[in-house]
Enzyme design. Structure first.
Site, PDB file in Angstrom:
ATOM      1  N   HIS A  66       0.627  -1.449   0.091  1.00  0.00           N
ATOM      2  CA  HIS A  66       0.062   0.083   0.121  1.00  0.00           C
ATOM      3  C   HIS A  66       0.960   1.188  -0.054  1.00  0.00           C
ATOM      4  CE1 HIS A  66      -3.958  -1.670   0.454  1.00  0.00           C
ATOM      5  NE2 HIS A  66      -3.470  -2.690   1.229  1.00  0.00           N
ATOM      6  N   CYS A 113      -0.433   2.108  -4.827  1.00  0.00           N
ATOM      7  CA  CYS A 113      -1.237   3.381  -5.113  1.00  0.00           C
ATOM      8  C   CYS A 113      -0.486   4.370  -5.208  1.00  0.00           C
ATOM      9  CB  CYS A 113      -2.471   3.676  -4.104  1.00  0.00           C
ATOM     10  SG  CYS A 113      -3.586   2.469  -4.015  1.00  0.00           S
TER      11      CYS A 113
END
Lengths: 698, 247
Positions: free
Chosen positions: B115, B157
């Site tokens: 992440h 991301c």
């Protein structure tokens, strides 16, 4: 026709070629410059493999142990022996292990285990090594390395555990234990061991810091040896996972034949889901070829023991339900399909060419206990079956041999060997921590020793158990030793709880005697606290079985530890090391010991000597086993982990605002700019209005 | 490197193992691959297929296989350990299998998944690797001559922001010049200075990187789009004739 060019070779050229050939031959046959006879060293180690199949006490599961032993070469006993470059193929003793001892000259022995699942002692029974009373006495007199080897054969705790035996430095004495120099010596030795094992076997060596290690001294016992005493350090990690990477490390770095015969991945093969076949390699190559089978078992353990003198022992233990143990191959998951991955196929079976002995030991149970549905007489219990595997056909037949009755055979009913539902291990242990409702930061640590002892049958057949309870508490769980209390609740034979005042059941209340209590307090952020309680439970001659529990209760307080010491998933809690209980019992003969026989002693001559819990001449049964509690999950008071960010953001905002205000008022100078002269339009307007033009805005 | 903890980040473990498998399939031996997994998905108690990790709903390819070697796992996967691994600032006691033993002739593939956000990548749900720290480590590696080519891939991301710390051509030329490596790094054909780093990210700033291949049996998404499509493309390439432009 032209003659070939080589026919025109001159005599000097031929002589030169001849000399070169002679020199090459000489180099090939010359001895190595180090002076070590590789040929002698090459044949000094032997490799033996054994598979043990044993029923659990409840008759519903099967215990399987694949055990591999490699004897030590003679040159390894000396720490200062040269480390010749051994090509792995020329010696069964693995080069990686040789390097471990070479890089750690003070290391005498080490035992590393991984385990997952819960070993249901109360249902499956305890592991019995089959030593009997004589064997137990011999154990106490054995060398430290030998005792560590025997310990590694017993039950292991959940997670991982590493035990190392180290020689002290040449000038140190037992009086130096606890001094800074001894600690430094042990720290250096331990660091070297954990790093190299972490690199080879994927264990979280960085977690095995001083906060989780326990030091002790191994007395050499009665056996003579070059070292009278050794330093022992052990560490347990209850959270450590046991998975494919650990098994593949054992197969690749230690076991010969374990990765032989498998088809390697070729270019273009996608991923690691190799559909290689286990085409050989004896028991090591075939039984360990399917990690899915091993890691899907309700309980499994991987065990590695290394020693300079006692050799190497690798063991993979499983407990599988009987429905999955129809054949040996099925029990190990060979041929087990995982999702849509094709199962590992065994294209052809062959023996491990370097194994000096391959054998299968089957203890009676579901394998041979067949009772006709109408039979009323009890069947005689046959002895264990030991089969040496000498040909590939033997091995193939053994792998496919049925372990229990055929499902379609309705004329027989398989019954477990231990049919007594009331039988149970004499001592079990459970532990819990209950927090106070009013103060979540403190609680009560309760260890329950559940006992069930048969009545004693006279002085020659006592019913007595010696129990040693070892507890290691991390430094953030502060025990208050003065609050340690013990109490006994005896349920006797009626099943009802009995207090001290119940005279009717007093005769069934065993004698409790505290033999010893040792406590070492923790050093915050450095070492854990250790508590050892030795006690004896002796049942009287009253009607048995004598059943109840001994409670040890102690108040503990949870520390509020520094924010940086919390793991990344702090809300999960902290795993506390399992408590360890060592039990030695003398019970009357005929007592249902509820044991899982695991093997035979490996005598020096290699001959098998089957033995189960043997009887002493006085007619009692000697019982010895080890038990662990489940890891305990403790919630510590947590800080607000968002506070550092909140404080930094808030403080930075205040400082920025303050700085901006002060800067503006202290440093920024106010400069008055003179007004500019009015423009043409304003002057014309002023003339028309007959008054001066207003000054222009700056 | 898989930097994510917890069962619901299964796909990050499968991403890292899939790239590991592709490297092995291409012939890179285990001794030259370092695998860092922040959590164990294969033998997790929630895994209905013990010791198996999949990246496709067909469940036909077990990424864990029978020969997986994981070098750093669990709590040992930290920002500090990762940066020390890259720059080889490790104690002498750390074994060779846990070191990046690369030199000036090595081509290094560095794959990160987990992440992330704007200029950071989350480690273990508690720590962050900033783009600045990553670029500083790569610059140190280049100046210490720990690679000839470095291919950096980040699948998180806003992964592109992690690459923004890498030096521009002018900055790279200046760094190499000051370190005395400019002469060796100069391309003889056109005289340009080659820093040796190629980087790819799965998403731009303010853009998310999404998962793919949700499976109802396992109960999670098994892979991420970037890694999944990347490996499909790699599998179609011929290892002997492929070039970076084909990718």
């Amino acid at each position: 026709m032209r003659r070939p060019s080589f026919c025109r070779a001159s005599l000097p050229g031929l002589a030169l070629v001849g000399w070169l050939v002679l020199v090459l031959v000489g180099l090939v046959t010359a001895d190595a410059p180090s002076g070590v006879d590789f040929r002698a060293a090459a044949s000094s180690s032997t490799f033996r493999e054994q598979l043990v199949i044993s029923p659990t006490a409840d008759g519903l599961h099967t215990f399987l142990r694949a055990e591999f032993l490699i004897s030590s070469p003679a040159d390894l006993a000396h720490a200062d022996a040269p480390n010749p470059r051994q090509h792995y193929r020329s010696d069964v003793y693995p080069a990686a292990v040789r390097q471990i001892f070479h890089l750690n000259p003070h290391l005498e022995a080490a035992a590393l285990t991984f385990s997952q699942g819960q070993f249901m002692l109360s249902e499956w029974g305890a592991l019995d090594l089959g030593h009997g009373a004589a064997g137990q006495a011999a154990q106490r007199a054995a060398s430290p390395a030998r005792r560590l080897l025997l310990q590694s054969q017993e039950l292991v705790p959940t997670g991982s555990r590493l035990v190392g035996l180290f020689r002290p430095s040449a000038t140190s004495t037992p009086a130096d234990i606890g001094t800074a120099s001894m600690d430094a010596h042990l720290d250096a030795s331990w660091s070297g061991l954990t790093n190299i094992l972490g690199g080879l076997f994927c264990v979280s060596s960085h977690d095995m810091t001083s906060e989780r290690v326990v030091d002790s001294v191994f007395e050499a016992g009665e056996s003579p040896g070059p070292t009278a005493w050794l330093l022992s350090r052990s560490s347990m990690l209850p959270r450590e996972s046991s998975c494919t990477e650990n098994l593949s490390a054992l197969r690749r770095w230690v076991l010969p034949c374990a990765v032989s015969g498998e088809m390697p991945l070729g270019p273009g093969a996608a991923g690691l889901g190799d559909r290689g076949v286990a085409s050989g390699g004896g028991l090591a190559g075939i039984l360990l070829s399917s990690p899915h089978g091993i890691f899907s078992a309700p309980w499994h353990s991987l065990s590695l023991f290394l020693s300079r003198t006692e050799g190497i022992r690798v063991a993979v233990d499983l407990v599988v339900p009987n429905s999955r143990a129809r054949t040996i191959k099925q029990a190990w998951g060979i041929g087990m399909q995982v999702a849509n991955v094709p199962p590992v196929a065994v294209s052809h079976v062959s023996l491990c060419p370097v194994a000096s002995s391959s054998r299968v030991l089957i203890f009676p149970g579901l394998a041979t206990t067949k009772v006709a549905a109408t039979a009323t007489a009890a069947m005689a219990v046959p002895g264990p079956t030991l089969r040496e595997i000498t040909t590939a056909e033997d091995l193939a037949a053994m792998l496919d041999a049925r372990l229990g009755p055929a499902e379609e055979d309705t004329s027989v009913e398989a019954v477990p060997l231990h049919g007594d539902a009331a039988g149970r291990l004499p001592i079990l242990v459970e532990r819990s921590l209950t927090s106070d409702l009013s103060d979540q930061g403190s609680g009560l640590l309760v260890t329950r020793i559940l006992f069930r002892l048969p009545a004693s049958d006279g002085p020659d057949a006592p019913s007595i158990c010696h129990v040693r309870l070892d507890d290691v508490l991390p430094w953030f769980l502060v025990p208050f030793l003065h609050t340690l209390r013990h109490s006994m609740v005896s349920t006797g034979t009626s099943g009802s709880a009995s207090g001290a005042g119940d005279a009717a059941l007093a005769s069934s209340r065993p004698d409790f005697r505290l033999e010893g209590l040792a406590f070492a307090p923790a050093v915050p952020e450095h070492s854990p606290a250790q508590l050892r309680i030795d006690f004896t439970l002796a049942a009287g001659a009253g009607p048995g079985p004598h059943e109840g529990e001994v409670l040890f209760e102690m108040r503990v307080r949870k520390r509020f530890i520094h924010i940086d010491l919390h793991p990344p998933d702090a809300n999960r809690g902290f795993e506390i090391f399992p408590s360890e209980v060592q039990v030695e019992c003398q019970l009357p003969a005929g007592h249902d010991a509820r044991l899982i026989p695991t093997g035979l002693a490996w005598p020096a001559d290699g001959a098998a000597s089957p033995a189960m819990a043997s009887s002493t001449p006085s007619g009692s049964v000697a019982l010895r086993y080890r038990a662990f509690t489940r890891p305990l999950l403790v919630y510590l008071p947590l800080p607000d982990f968002s506070m550092p960010f909140n404080v930094i953001a808030g403080t930075s905002t205040v400082i920025a605002l303050f700085f901006g205000y002060m800067f503006n008022h202290l440093v920024r100078a106010v400069v008055v700019k003179p007004a500019r002269s009015a423009g043409l339009k304003a002057r014309l307007g002023g003339l028309l209005r007959r008054r001066p033009a207003p000054p222009a805005a700056s | 490197v898989c930097t994510s903890r917890f069962w619901f980040n299964y796909r990050h473990v499968s991403n890292a193992l899939a790239v590991y498998g592709a490297a092995r399939a291409a012939g890179v031996p285990d001794s030259r691959v370092l695998v860092l997994l922040a959590d164990d998905a294969g033998c997790n108690a929630r895994n209905v297929f013990p010791a198996a990790v999949f990246d496709h709903p067909s469940l036909s390819r077990d990424l864990l296989g029978r020969h997986a070697e994981v070098d750093y796992r669990g709590y040992s996967v930290t920002v500090d350990a990762f940066l020390r691994l890259l720059t080889d600032r490790l104690p002498a006691s750390v074994p060779a299998s846990r070191r990046l033993l690369s030199d000036s002739a090595s081509n290094v593939l560095l794959y990160l998944t987990g992440h992330g956000g704007d200029h950071f990548l989350k480690f273990q749900d508690a720590d962050e690797l900033t783009a600045t720290a990553l670029s500083e480590a790569i610059i140190q590696m280049r100046l210490l001559q720990r690679f000839h080519r470095l291919f950096l891939m980040v699948d998180t991301c806003q992964a592109g922001t992690m690459l923004e710390g890498l030096p521009s051509p002018k900055e790279a030329a200046d760094l190499l010049d000051r370190a005395g490596l400019a002469a060796a790094a100069r391309d003889p054909t056109d005289g340009s200075l080659d820093f040796g780093v190629i980087a790819a990210g799965s998403a731009r700033r303010s853009q998310n990187s999404y998962s793919i291949h949700s499976d109802s049996t396992v109960g999670l998404s098994l892979s991420d789009r970037f890694t999944s499509i990347l490996l499909e493309s790699v599998n179609k390439l011929s290892p002997k004739r492929a070039s970076l432009m084909d990718l």
